[in-house]
Design a protein around this motif. Sequence first.
Motif, PDB file in Angstrom:
ATOM      1  N   SER A  24     -37.537 -18.536 -29.880  1.00 60.14           N
ATOM      2  CA  SER A  24     -36.773 -18.853 -28.675  1.00 60.14           C
ATOM      3  C   SER A  24     -36.016 -17.627 -28.168  1.00 60.14           C
ATOM      4  O   SER A  24     -35.998 -17.353 -26.964  1.00 60.14           O
TER       5      SER A  24
ATOM      6  N   SER B 174     -36.605 -24.025 -38.575  1.00 57.78           N
ATOM      7  CA  SER B 174     -35.579 -23.810 -37.552  1.00 57.78           C
ATOM      8  C   SER B 174     -35.291 -22.330 -37.346  1.00 57.78           C
ATOM      9  O   SER B 174     -35.021 -21.889 -36.232  1.00 57.78           O
TER      10      SER B 174
ATOM     11  N   ILE C  77     -31.582 -31.842 -26.021  1.00 55.86           N
ATOM     12  CA  ILE C  77     -32.661 -30.934 -26.417  1.00 55.86           C
ATOM     13  C   ILE C  77     -32.241 -30.236 -27.695  1.00 55.86           C
ATOM     14  O   ILE C  77     -31.173 -29.626 -27.766  1.00 55.86           O
TER      15      ILE C  77
ATOM     16  N   GLN D 277     -25.586 -30.592 -27.998  1.00 53.45           N
ATOM     17  CA  GLN D 277     -26.859 -30.378 -27.298  1.00 53.45           C
ATOM     18  C   GLN D 277     -26.726 -30.660 -25.806  1.00 53.45           C
ATOM     19  O   GLN D 277     -25.993 -31.559 -25.400  1.00 53.45           O
TER      20      GLN D 277
ATOM     21  N   VAL E 278     -34.036 -26.123 -31.784  1.00 54.78           N
ATOM     22  CA  VAL E 278     -35.300 -25.401 -31.963  1.00 54.78           C
ATOM     23  C   VAL E 278     -35.967 -25.095 -30.633  1.00 54.78           C
ATOM     24  O   VAL E 278     -36.887 -24.282 -30.567  1.00 54.78           O
ATOM     25  N   SER E 279     -35.500 -25.727 -29.559  1.00 54.65           N
ATOM     26  CA  SER E 279     -36.057 -25.501 -28.224  1.00 54.65           C
ATOM     27  C   SER E 279     -35.088 -24.740 -27.328  1.00 54.65           C
ATOM     28  O   SER E 279     -35.057 -24.942 -26.116  1.00 54.65           O
TER      29      SER E 279
ATOM     30  N   CYS F 288     -29.609 -18.166 -24.710  1.00 51.31           N
ATOM     31  CA  CYS F 288     -30.308 -18.732 -25.860  1.00 51.31           C
ATOM     32  C   CYS F 288     -29.447 -18.653 -27.117  1.00 51.31           C
ATOM     33  O   CYS F 288     -29.366 -19.617 -27.888  1.00 51.31           O
TER      34      CYS F 288
ATOM     35  N   VAL G  40     -35.824 -23.138 -23.822  1.00 53.45           N
ATOM     36  CA  VAL G  40     -35.919 -23.927 -22.593  1.00 53.45           C
ATOM     37  C   VAL G  40     -34.803 -23.546 -21.626  1.00 53.45           C
ATOM     38  O   VAL G  40     -34.975 -23.626 -20.415  1.00 53.45           O
TER      39      VAL G  40
ATOM     40  N   SER H 177     -38.299 -20.971 -35.296  1.00 57.47           N
ATOM     41  CA  SER H 177     -38.253 -21.422 -33.908  1.00 57.47           C
ATOM     42  C   SER H 177     -37.094 -20.771 -33.157  1.00 57.47           C
ATOM     43  O   SER H 177     -37.217 -20.451 -31.970  1.00 57.47           O
TER      44      SER H 177
END
Length: 180
Positions: free
Chosen positions: A82, A75, A139, A135, A142-143, A117, A146, A78
Amino acid sequence: VLSALIAAGALAAALSTADGLLLTISSALSHDTYFKMVNPSASSQRQVTVSKLLLLVVALLAAYAASFRSGDILSMVSGAFSLAASTLFPALVLGVFWRRANQQGAIAGMLTGFVVCLIYLVQTSPALGGSAANQWFHIASVSAGVFGVPAGFAAMIAVTLLTSAPGPQATALVDRLRKP
């Protein structure tokens, strides 16, 4: 036997990555800090010695930080990717492929992508005190890129269109970068 080979391959990959990162960090510190600021006239032997000492210091600091096991490494990695993507990707892509892109737009895009982010990571990542209940569109944290990447693109495009076009020198530089 197959499991041992896979584990050995994973260990080799991790060690080579860590080795490359340690060398990069220590080289940057020794070159940019010591040789540029402290002692620009250092001999070659002195430069190698300082570089090796800084490598040892950086390795010990990394081992010390890793001993805390403060979070899940996946995590954290990522999240770092990100943040990097949200901050840098829009400016890199539009800076090369859009002739109208300018400095003000790039700064706005970088700041907006980073902030969006970071807000999403802080709200949703349990390691940072957030909760999965926060969220957006289900999502995972870790993303987070996006949301940061499109926000960076939108901010860069909007600010670029609201400010003056880049000068002929900047346009010539972009044209020169495009040619192989």
